[in-house]
Scaffold this active site. Structure first.
Site, PDB file in Angstrom:
ATOM      1  N   GLU A 228       0.831  -1.203   0.000  1.00 43.55           N
ATOM      2  CA  GLU A 228       0.000   0.000   0.000  1.00 43.55           C
ATOM      3  C   GLU A 228       0.871   1.260   0.000  1.00 43.55           C
ATOM      4  O   GLU A 228       0.562   2.231  -0.707  1.00 43.55           O
ATOM      5  CB  GLU A 228      -0.935  -0.025   1.209  1.00 43.55           C
ATOM      6  CG  GLU A 228      -1.991  -1.124   1.120  1.00 43.55           C
ATOM      7  CD  GLU A 228      -2.653  -1.406   2.447  1.00 43.55           C
ATOM      8  OE1 GLU A 228      -2.667  -0.514   3.322  1.00 43.55           O
ATOM      9  OE2 GLU A 228      -3.152  -2.534   2.625  1.00 43.55           O
TER      10      GLU A 228
ATOM     11  N   GLU B 137      -3.435 -10.337   3.647  1.00 43.10           N
ATOM     12  CA  GLU B 137      -4.249 -10.119   4.844  1.00 43.10           C
ATOM     13  C   GLU B 137      -5.315 -11.188   5.056  1.00 43.10           C
ATOM     14  O   GLU B 137      -5.564 -11.604   6.193  1.00 43.10           O
ATOM     15  CB  GLU B 137      -4.904  -8.726   4.784  1.00 43.10           C
ATOM     16  CG  GLU B 137      -3.952  -7.575   5.058  1.00 43.10           C
ATOM     17  CD  GLU B 137      -3.200  -7.089   3.832  1.00 43.10           C
ATOM     18  OE1 GLU B 137      -2.515  -6.065   3.908  1.00 43.10           O
ATOM     19  OE2 GLU B 137      -3.312  -7.757   2.771  1.00 43.10           O
TER      20      GLU B 137
END
Length: 266
Positions: free
Chosen positions: A123, A143
């Site tokens: 990110e 994740e």
């Protein structure tokens, strides 16, 4: 090349190079844990970027991780294990702020990706303007494999690689290699590790030799374009071009270019 310094207590290292027109390098110094991101590291990174942003002479920022194994290996798992609904919001907001200060920086940000680039690290990379990776780099959004969705600046991925490939990353949690990342458009260049710094410096040199006000206007305009329909983006571009002529930079640099052309003709 930035070398690992395991005895260095500094968790975020900053290197300023005035000789190249105020270029800043900011690196995560947590190589023993693949440069994973704790709250302490994220706060230090945010402060370092904000400090760099306050320099009106800043021309370019490079973001990386120490060593050759990892750019950023994601959020710190030990800290993730301690979170509850309230503290999770605070932790994720730190990740978002870490990305946002890069997007808000008035000059281009280059991601120097050296190895693992996972989760929150991906990110952060996506929040940078330009991305060059070593050929041993590994990218992923794992994740879901630890019971969490990919959030915050994972929302930037569709504009980089499209919805389908974004879904592959966030639904499967599987990693992709550097060649795939290049083919997908997640990074713009892949080189051997030994050539990574040279590739970064080539981009830095091109940015530094450009008009400093023009580069800042271009960064501002690109950020505006992201949220605009095409018709508005075109009009915003016209307004930005007019603003460029508020300084002597265009006349000075155009004049120098014309002088070079005349010299070649002679």
């Amino acid at each position: 090349m930035i070398q690992p310094r395991n005895d260095d207590p500094v968790i975020v290292r900053v290197d300023r190079r005035g000789d190249l027109g105020h270029v800043a390098n900011i690196s995560i110094n947590n190589s023993a844990r693949l440069n994973s991101l704790s709250s302490e590291i994220m706060e230090a990174f945010i402060a370092a970027v904000c400090d760099a942003a306050a320099d009106p002479a800043l021309r370019c920022l490079i973001v990386t991780g120490e060593g050759e194994r990892s750019f950023m290996g994601g959020a710190n798992l030990m800290e993730l294990e301690t979170l509850n609904p309230e503290t999770a919001r605070v932790f994720l907001t730190r990740i978002h702020t870490m990305c946002q200060v890069l997007r808000d920086l008035p000059v281009p940000v280059i991601a120097r990706v050296n190895g693992f680039c996972l989760g929150a690290g991906l990110e952060v990379m996506a929040a940078c303007d330009l991305h060059v990776a070593s050929d041993n780099a590994v990218f992923g959004m794992p994740e879901v494999k630890i019971g969490l969705p990919s959030v915050v600046e994972a929302a930037l991925l569709p504009q980089l690689i499209g919805w389908g490939r974004t879904k592959v990353l966030v639904y499967t949690g599987e990693n992709i290699d550097a060649a795939t990342a290049l083919a997908w458009g997640l990074v713009e260049r892949v080189v051997p590790m030994t050539e990574l710094d040279a590739a970064v410096e080539a981009w830095v040199a091109a940015i530094v030799e450009s008009g400093p006000k023009a580069i800042r206007l271009q960064k501002e305009l690109i950020r505006d374009w992201e949220a605009m329909p095409v018709s508005e983006a075109i009009q915003a571009g016209i307004r930005t071009m007019a603003r460029a002529y508020e300084s002597d930079e265009p006349h000075r640099m155009i004049g120098a270019a014309l002088a070079q052309l005349r010299a070649r003709k002679k």
